[in-house]
Motif scaffolding. Structure first.
Motif, PDB file in Angstrom:
ATOM      1  N   THR A 148       0.827  -1.204   0.000  1.00 27.75           N
ATOM      2  CA  THR A 148       0.000   0.000   0.000  1.00 27.75           C
ATOM      3  C   THR A 148       0.865   1.261   0.000  1.00 27.75           C
ATOM      4  O   THR A 148       0.482   2.275  -0.588  1.00 27.75           O
ATOM      5  N   ILE A 149       2.016   1.214   0.668  1.00 27.42           N
ATOM      6  CA  ILE A 149       2.924   2.363   0.637  1.00 27.42           C
ATOM      7  C   ILE A 149       3.427   2.597  -0.790  1.00 27.42           C
ATOM      8  O   ILE A 149       3.534   3.741  -1.256  1.00 27.42           O
TER       9      ILE A 149
ATOM     10  N   VAL B  22      -3.088   3.554   6.128  1.00 31.44           N
ATOM     11  CA  VAL B  22      -3.487   3.649   7.533  1.00 31.44           C
ATOM     12  C   VAL B  22      -4.243   2.393   7.962  1.00 31.44           C
ATOM     13  O   VAL B  22      -4.011   1.847   9.059  1.00 31.44           O
ATOM     14  N   ALA B  23      -5.131   1.896   7.102  1.00 29.46           N
ATOM     15  CA  ALA B  23      -5.924   0.721   7.450  1.00 29.46           C
ATOM     16  C   ALA B  23      -5.054  -0.520   7.593  1.00 29.46           C
ATOM     17  O   ALA B  23      -5.211  -1.303   8.541  1.00 29.46           O
ATOM     18  N   VAL B  24      -4.143  -0.728   6.661  1.00 30.82           N
ATOM     19  CA  VAL B  24      -3.270  -1.905   6.747  1.00 30.82           C
ATOM     20  C   VAL B  24      -2.359  -1.803   7.966  1.00 30.82           C
ATOM     21  O   VAL B  24      -2.104  -2.799   8.644  1.00 30.82           O
ATOM     22  N   PHE B  25      -1.865  -0.604   8.251  1.00 31.42           N
ATOM     23  CA  PHE B  25      -1.047  -0.429   9.451  1.00 31.42           C
ATOM     24  C   PHE B  25      -1.848  -0.766  10.699  1.00 31.42           C
ATOM     25  O   PHE B  25      -1.348  -1.434  11.621  1.00 31.42           O
ATOM     26  N   ALA B  26      -3.110  -0.339  10.748  1.00 31.20           N
ATOM     27  CA  ALA B  26      -3.967  -0.677  11.884  1.00 31.20           C
ATOM     28  C   ALA B  26      -4.158  -2.185  11.980  1.00 31.20           C
ATOM     29  O   ALA B  26      -4.184  -2.756  13.079  1.00 31.20           O
ATOM     30  N   SER B  27      -4.273  -2.837  10.831  1.00 27.09           N
ATOM     31  CA  SER B  27      -4.435  -4.288  10.819  1.00 27.09           C
ATOM     32  C   SER B  27      -3.218  -4.995  11.420  1.00 27.09           C
ATOM     33  O   SER B  27      -3.358  -5.996  12.127  1.00 27.09           O
ATOM     34  N   THR B  28      -2.018  -4.464  11.152  1.00 26.72           N
ATOM     35  CA  THR B  28      -0.817  -5.080  11.723  1.00 26.72           C
ATOM     36  C   THR B  28      -0.823  -5.024  13.246  1.00 26.72           C
ATOM     37  O   THR B  28      -0.225  -5.869  13.907  1.00 26.72           O
TER      38      THR B  28
ATOM     39  N   PHE C  45     -12.086  -2.513   4.156  1.00 28.70           N
ATOM     40  CA  PHE C  45     -11.558  -3.553   3.281  1.00 28.70           C
ATOM     41  C   PHE C  45     -10.092  -3.827   3.601  1.00 28.70           C
ATOM     42  O   PHE C  45      -9.673  -4.976   3.731  1.00 28.70           O
ATOM     43  N   ASN C  46      -9.321  -2.786   3.733  1.00 31.19           N
ATOM     44  CA  ASN C  46      -7.891  -2.945   4.006  1.00 31.19           C
ATOM     45  C   ASN C  46      -7.605  -3.380   5.433  1.00 31.19           C
ATOM     46  O   ASN C  46      -6.524  -3.884   5.717  1.00 31.19           O
ATOM     47  N   LEU C  47      -8.566  -3.217   6.313  1.00 22.88           N
ATOM     48  CA  LEU C  47      -8.404  -3.687   7.683  1.00 22.88           C
ATOM     49  C   LEU C  47      -8.670  -5.180   7.795  1.00 22.88           C
ATOM     50  O   LEU C  47      -8.022  -5.871   8.584  1.00 22.88           O
TER      51      LEU C  47
END
Length: 515
Positions: free
Chosen positions: A201-202, A348-354, A411-413
């Protein structure tokens, strides 16, 4: 404007993984090939408990970041077509080449076919020559692909270049999660595994941002530098200890594990656990057709393919495509600005998922994301329907803006990254390679079909009807997640397979349960 399609991001994502066998300490259950009985040694469980959190984490984080720089490079590939303009107008003007809308859709979508083509053969290559050499070799096709695009003088050169970039990026989608899964301790396995999609995503956000302010040829040149940075950094990282153990190179495996865990770490128990897992896998190795006869394997495939299907048909592709028009109508925002906002939301969403995937669990995130996406898609459909019928919706233009942002975020979360993570957790080692590869292939083919033909769906049924269809699909996915998908957070392979119908092994009569 033709946009990067979200399932491209999802497609690669974030498993432990889907193309070759994952031999991480989490999967220490020893599975029988010709039945549903699974056994696991008590010593393995004790070893897991002792070495799950005692090693140094920083070397593992550094190695995972270095490996996933290749994912960042692929993210730039996926976001590149956004700079081509509506129907490829900007791309055609800059290169002084005639490009039709149909040809530009092929330029944008053919990357998916390249990624699909490489899923199975690259898994074999990694087992032959190693994870690290295989990943370093990918820099060459990356450079060739970008070179064809930078110096393109025909549509065919764009086709070939994008296909080769798809091969390179798709291979990283196989390699990066495998490598991070094999070098990580169980306590950080989920976090390091999610770095793949975070870097992806980055890379997409980088492409969105640079493409908004620079010519597409400049974007291509800068994007071609990223694989070189990956090579320079990853060259100094250790090979996977699991690969060395596969090749009976115990001394090299010991050295690699010491680099990853630190000199004060007692590596012998972890090494022995990994050796036991690989030995059991070799012992139980059988054909895929034999293994798939078991109830647990068949259910695993149903879960894996169901996750991939709902991920691709969720409608995120259409949401991304219409973001510019929705944001423009809602707040007079430029297409470039709205695209960058979408990229930021994804990161931001993928980072939150991590941060939460190893705490909240996979299932709750899947259900939550699909619930919000159902509401979001339905809301956007109503907005387009009212606009289509001539109703003045200007007083309510903030509603679709919020719906779109929440849809993309959720979705990204959940539904974006988690299916790939779960595919790496569902299967016994002796069928994980072929089962994971088939799920990978299915995902990329679905990604291509949706990317190439969803505009035809809009033309045939209208954009509002299309979004309502996506809303229904998301609602059906909730039922699937609740009643079919098992929770895999913090569970051994034995526990996961028992949830899918495997018969537990009999109680131990000594320190080790016999298979």
């Amino acid at each position: 404007m033709h946009r990067y399609d979200q399932e491209d991001l999802a497609g690669p994502n974030q498993a432990d993984v889907w193309a070759v066998s994952d031999r991480t300490p989490l999967l220490q259950g020893h599975c029988s090939t010709m039945g549903d009985k699974i056994g696991i040694s008590q010593q393995t469980l004790v070893s897991n408990a002792e070495f799950s959190s005692n090693g140094k984490k920083l070397p593992q984080y550094i190695a995972a970041i270095a490996a996933t720089l290749g994912s960042l490079a692929f993210g730039a590939v996926l976001g590149w077509s956004t700079s081509g303009g509506d129907g490829g107008i900007d791309l055609a003007a800059e290169y002084n080449i005639t490009i039709s809308s149909s040809e530009f859709s092929w330029i944008g979508s053919i990357t998916n076919l390249g990624a699909a083509a490489v899923c199975v053969p690259f898994g074999v290559l990694m087992d032959l020559i190693g994870r690290k050499p295989s990943m370093l070799l990918l820099v060459a096709p990356f450079l060739v692909g970008w070179g064809l695009i930078i110096w393109a003088n025909s549509v065919v050169m764009f086709y070939v270049g994008r296909f080769i970039l798809g091969v390179s990026g798709g291979a990283f989608c196989v390699a990066a999660p495998v490598y991070t899964g094999e070098i990580s301790e169980p306590s950080v396995r989920g976090t390091l595994g999610s770095y793949f999609q975070l870097m992806l995503t980055i890379g997409i956000l980088f492409s969105y941002t640079l493409g908004a302010f620079a010519p597409i040829k400049t974007l291509s040149i800068v994007s071609a530098i990223i694989p070189l940075i990956f090579f320079a950094v990853f060259f100094f990282m250790p090979e996977s200890p699991a690969y060395y153990l596969m090749k009976n190179k115990d001394d090299l495996a010991r050295s690699s594990l010491l680099r990853l865990r630190g000199p004060a770490y007692d590596i012998e128990q972890e090494l022995q656990a990994k050796k036991d897992t690989i030995a059991e896998e070799v012992k139980n190795k059988a054909s895929f057709l034999e293994a798939i006869k078991t109830q647990v394997a068949r259910k695993g495939l149903i879960v894996a393919f169901g996750l991939m299907m709902f991920q691709q048909l969720s409608g995120v592709n259409a949401i991304i495509f219409y973001t510019g028009s929705i944001f423009g109508e809602g707040g007079s925002m430029s297409s470039e600005t709205s695209t960058i906002i979408v990229g930021v939301i994804q990161v931001v969403a993928v980072f939150a998922s991590t941060l939460v995937v190893d705490k909240l669990g996979r299932k709750i995130l899947l259900i939550s994301s699909s619930t919000v996406m159902t509401i979001g898609a339905f809301t956007v459909g109503i907005y387009f329907y009212l606009s289509h019928t001539g109703v003045d919706v200007s007083a309510y233009n903030w509603i679709p803006l919020i719906a779109v942002c929440l849809f993309i975020f959720m979705f990204n979360l959940g539904l974006g990254p988690i299916p790939w993570m779960m595919v790496g957790e569902l299967f016994a080692p002796q069928i994980k390679g072929i089962a994971g590869s088939s799920a990978c292939l299915f995902n990329w083919i679905m990604a291509f079909l949706v990317t190439k033909f969803y505009s035809d769906l809009v033309t045939a049924f209208g954009n509002y009807t299309t979004f309502w269809i996506f809303s229904v699909v998301c609602a059906l996915s909730i039922v699937f997640f609740v009643f079919v998908v098992p929770e895999t957070k913090g569970k051994t392979l034995e526990q996961i397979q028992q949830e899918m119908g495997a018969v537990p092994a009999p109680p131990p009569t000594s320190n080790t349960i016999k298979v």
